[in-house]
Scaffold this motif. Structure first.
Motif, PDB file in Angstrom:
ATOM      1  N   ILE A 106       0.889  -1.099  -0.104  1.00 37.06           N
ATOM      2  CA  ILE A 106       0.021   0.047   0.088  1.00 37.06           C
ATOM      3  C   ILE A 106       0.703   1.140   0.174  1.00 37.06           C
ATOM      4  O   ILE A 106       0.378   2.355  -0.795  1.00 37.06           O
ATOM      5  CB  ILE A 106      -0.943   0.014   1.300  1.00 37.06           C
ATOM      6  N   VAL A 107       2.151   1.375   0.808  1.00 34.81           N
ATOM      7  CA  VAL A 107       2.788   2.232   0.776  1.00 34.81           C
ATOM      8  C   VAL A 107       3.443   2.622  -0.573  1.00 34.81           C
ATOM      9  O   VAL A 107       3.466   3.645  -1.107  1.00 34.81           O
ATOM     10  CB  VAL A 107       4.019   2.163   1.665  1.00 34.81           C
ATOM     11  N   VAL A 112       3.363   5.682  -5.908  1.00 32.67           N
ATOM     12  CA  VAL A 112       3.552   5.691  -7.262  1.00 32.67           C
ATOM     13  C   VAL A 112       2.284   6.199  -7.865  1.00 32.67           C
ATOM     14  O   VAL A 112       2.068   6.871  -8.921  1.00 32.67           O
ATOM     15  CB  VAL A 112       3.774   4.229  -7.902  1.00 32.67           C
ATOM     16  N   ALA A 113       1.265   5.899  -7.300  1.00 26.42           N
ATOM     17  CA  ALA A 113       0.039   6.506  -7.814  1.00 26.42           C
ATOM     18  C   ALA A 113       0.003   7.758  -7.679  1.00 26.42           C
ATOM     19  O   ALA A 113      -0.703   8.683  -8.340  1.00 26.42           O
ATOM     20  CB  ALA A 113      -1.209   6.008  -7.007  1.00 26.42           C
ATOM     21  N   THR A 114       0.271   8.285  -6.459  1.00 25.85           N
ATOM     22  CA  THR A 114       0.351   9.896  -6.252  1.00 25.85           C
ATOM     23  C   THR A 114       0.964  10.599  -7.447  1.00 25.85           C
ATOM     24  O   THR A 114       0.691  11.716  -8.036  1.00 25.85           O
ATOM     25  CB  THR A 114       1.005  10.335  -4.853  1.00 25.85           C
ATOM     26  N   LEU A 115       2.424  10.115  -7.428  1.00 25.11           N
ATOM     27  CA  LEU A 115       3.083  10.559  -8.716  1.00 25.11           C
ATOM     28  C   LEU A 115       2.598  10.649 -10.212  1.00 25.11           C
ATOM     29  O   LEU A 115       2.636  11.577 -10.896  1.00 25.11           O
ATOM     30  CB  LEU A 115       4.436   9.910  -8.746  1.00 25.11           C
ATOM     31  N   LEU A 116       1.982   9.366 -10.232  1.00 22.75           N
ATOM     32  CA  LEU A 116       1.355   9.153 -11.787  1.00 22.75           C
ATOM     33  C   LEU A 116       0.061   9.976 -11.764  1.00 22.75           C
ATOM     34  O   LEU A 116      -0.385  10.709 -12.878  1.00 22.75           O
ATOM     35  CB  LEU A 116       1.180   7.736 -11.797  1.00 22.75           C
ATOM     36  N   ILE A 189       1.076  -3.558  -9.162  1.00 20.95           N
ATOM     37  CA  ILE A 189       0.476  -3.572 -10.589  1.00 20.95           C
ATOM     38  C   ILE A 189      -0.874  -3.510 -10.502  1.00 20.95           C
ATOM     39  O   ILE A 189      -1.544  -2.768 -11.480  1.00 20.95           O
ATOM     40  CB  ILE A 189       1.105  -4.793 -11.252  1.00 20.95           C
ATOM     41  N   ASN A 190      -1.499  -4.469  -9.714  1.00 21.56           N
ATOM     42  CA  ASN A 190      -3.088  -4.589  -9.822  1.00 21.56           C
ATOM     43  C   ASN A 190      -3.744  -3.399  -9.162  1.00 21.56           C
ATOM     44  O   ASN A 190      -4.788  -3.084  -9.591  1.00 21.56           O
ATOM     45  CB  ASN A 190      -3.360  -5.842  -8.936  1.00 21.56           C
ATOM     46  N   TYR A 191      -2.961  -2.636  -8.428  1.00 20.45           N
ATOM     47  CA  TYR A 191      -3.943  -1.631  -7.595  1.00 20.45           C
ATOM     48  C   TYR A 191      -3.606  -0.050  -8.118  1.00 20.45           C
ATOM     49  O   TYR A 191      -4.199   0.710  -7.769  1.00 20.45           O
ATOM     50  CB  TYR A 191      -3.542  -1.652  -6.271  1.00 20.45           C
ATOM     51  N   VAL A 192      -2.056   0.294  -8.582  1.00 23.78           N
ATOM     52  CA  VAL A 192      -1.739   1.336  -8.626  1.00 23.78           C
ATOM     53  C   VAL A 192      -2.175   2.280  -9.731  1.00 23.78           C
ATOM     54  O   VAL A 192      -2.551   3.379  -9.729  1.00 23.78           O
ATOM     55  CB  VAL A 192      -0.254   1.336  -8.891  1.00 23.78           C
ATOM     56  N   VAL A 241      -9.699   5.889  -1.356  1.00 24.81           N
ATOM     57  CA  VAL A 241      -9.388   4.681  -2.404  1.00 24.81           C
ATOM     58  C   VAL A 241      -8.230   3.772  -1.823  1.00 24.81           C
ATOM     59  O   VAL A 241      -8.467   2.578  -1.681  1.00 24.81           O
ATOM     60  CB  VAL A 241      -8.870   5.328  -3.575  1.00 24.81           C
ATOM     61  N   LEU A 242      -7.230   4.441  -1.099  1.00 22.29           N
ATOM     62  CA  LEU A 242      -6.289   3.451  -0.477  1.00 22.29           C
ATOM     63  C   LEU A 242      -6.744   2.739   0.567  1.00 22.29           C
ATOM     64  O   LEU A 242      -6.461   1.609   0.932  1.00 22.29           O
ATOM     65  CB  LEU A 242      -5.042   4.458  -0.256  1.00 22.29           C
ATOM     66  N   SER A 243      -7.556   3.213   1.549  1.00 22.58           N
ATOM     67  CA  SER A 243      -7.978   2.434   2.764  1.00 22.58           C
ATOM     68  C   SER A 243      -8.937   1.424   2.366  1.00 22.58           C
ATOM     69  O   SER A 243      -8.952   0.275   2.685  1.00 22.58           O
ATOM     70  CB  SER A 243      -8.947   3.429   3.561  1.00 22.58           C
ATOM     71  N   LEU A 244      -9.727   1.630   1.135  1.00 24.50           N
ATOM     72  CA  LEU A 244     -10.462   0.591   0.561  1.00 24.50           C
ATOM     73  C   LEU A 244      -9.765  -0.401  -0.119  1.00 24.50           C
ATOM     74  O   LEU A 244     -10.036  -1.416   0.029  1.00 24.50           O
ATOM     75  CB  LEU A 244     -11.454   1.243  -0.380  1.00 24.50           C
ATOM     76  N   GLN A 245      -8.700  -0.049  -0.745  1.00 20.01           N
ATOM     77  CA  GLN A 245      -7.871  -1.139  -1.108  1.00 20.01           C
ATOM     78  C   GLN A 245      -7.212  -1.937  -0.146  1.00 20.01           C
ATOM     79  O   GLN A 245      -6.958  -3.035  -0.348  1.00 20.01           O
ATOM     80  CB  GLN A 245      -6.824  -0.538  -2.024  1.00 20.01           C
ATOM     81  N   PHE A 246      -6.725  -1.196   1.062  1.00 17.75           N
ATOM     82  CA  PHE A 246      -5.897  -1.954   2.269  1.00 17.75           C
ATOM     83  C   PHE A 246      -7.021  -3.095   2.663  1.00 17.75           C
ATOM     84  O   PHE A 246      -6.651  -4.141   2.911  1.00 17.75           O
ATOM     85  CB  PHE A 246      -5.616  -0.925   3.094  1.00 17.75           C
TER      86      PHE A 246
END
Length: 313
Positions: A106-107, A112-116, A189-192, A241-246
């Motif tokens: 998640i970290v 990566v998701a923030t930068l992208l 890869i699946n989440y970012v 979104v990140l909390s839901l993914q976690f």
């Protein structure tokens, strides 16, 4: 803020009780002959009856549940019916593996998701189109398919990483890194891309606000506007979104731990459910719900700090 946190904790306790009772009820009506599984096929009916009485399996649902809940409140989760270790020991031995896999993943996804997402919102063009297309593809490919592909290529064919986890008591950091690399890559890869898409949308929405034009008219630099003002305002959407993914990973790691033979809570839960080890299953459920409550509470607190309107609501 105290009232804000108290409400979240109260709702978490209600969720914990409800899920625990629902799980216990489902296990009660599962129809699994647990005593037969423990004693084997050669056990007589008298031996099975004695074992059921010893484990309390002859008691009604509410008596069994409240007996378990009363012990759980005091910290006693019981002992595995199919082994010698206590439930607390079984979970404590496996929890670090699962939490390490989830937290590291998640970290990395967040960074990566923030930068992208920010690059797609600010630069637009091919970066934006790539992120949107990758988000659709990433959502369409299941995580276990990516895991199998990674194992086939990098573990079996190239031999760069172990196909089966070597994590165990007394192993060093090298074994942890080697065993965790492919599962983490599969999750990232699946989440970012889906996370980057959400952050992109949130950043674009903020860039269209009047306060951004005001800051630019005052001569404030673009980088300061993005990282000090826009990112903070867009952060709640990304955190959600990140909390839901976690939370979703708590279920997703079950499959990954089976593929990579990781000795985590997911593998423990699958084995315990298969044989009907109710104390272990309830312990896994209890720990999982507590983790969900803590994650949701932390996200709510951070969102409340970023956006005071959340605290007021």
């Amino acid at each position: 803020m105290v009232t804000f946190i108290s409400r979240r904790l109260a709702s978490g306790v209600v969720m914990l009780v409800a899920i625990s009772f629902l799980t216990y009820t489902l296990l009660f009506f599962s129809g699994t002959n647990i005593a037969r599984n423990i004693l084997g096929d050669l056990a007589t009916e008298e031996q099975i009856a004695l074992k059921e009485a010893e484990l309390g399996l002859d008691q009604p649902l509410f008596a069994r549940f409240f007996g378990w809940a009363g012990s759980a409140i005091t910290g006693d989760l019981g002992r595995s019916w199919f082994g010698s270790e206590t439930v607390a020991q079984a979970l404590t031995n496996r929890l670090p593996v699962t939490l390490t896999l989830m937290i590291v993943s998640i970290v990395l996804v967040a960074i990566v998701a923030t930068l992208l997402g920010m690059a797609a919102a600010v630069k637009r063009g091919w970066i934006d189109r790539t992120v949107q297309v990758a988000a659709v593809i990433g959502d369409a490919i299941p995580g276990f398919v990516l895991a199998i592909i990674l194992v086939s290529i990098f573990a079996i064919q190239l031999g760069w990483f172990p196909a089966i986890s070597s994590i165990g008591p007394g192993v060093g950091a090298d074994a942890w890194i080697a065993s965790m690399t492919l599962p983490v890559i599969a999750i990232v890869i699946n989440y970012v891309t889906s996370s980057a898409q959400q952050i992109r949308s949130a950043v674009l929405k903020q860039l269209e606000r009047d306060y951004v034009r005001t800051l630019r008219s005052r001569g404030i630099g673009e980088r300061e506007i993005l990282f000090k003002h826009v990112l903070r305002s867009a952060a709640p959407a990304g955190l959600t979104v990140l909390s839901l993914q976690f939370v979703g990973l708590l279920g997703g790691v079950v499959i990954l731990e089976q593929i990579f033979a990781l000795p985590g809570m997911g593998a423990l839960a699958v084995n315990a459910t298969t044989i009907g080890d109710i104390p272990i299953v309830m312990g896994v459920v209890l720990y999982t719900v507590v983790i969900v409550i803590i994650v949701n509470l932390v996200v709510d607190i951070v969102n409340g700090w970023l956006n005071p309107k959340v605290r007021v609501s």
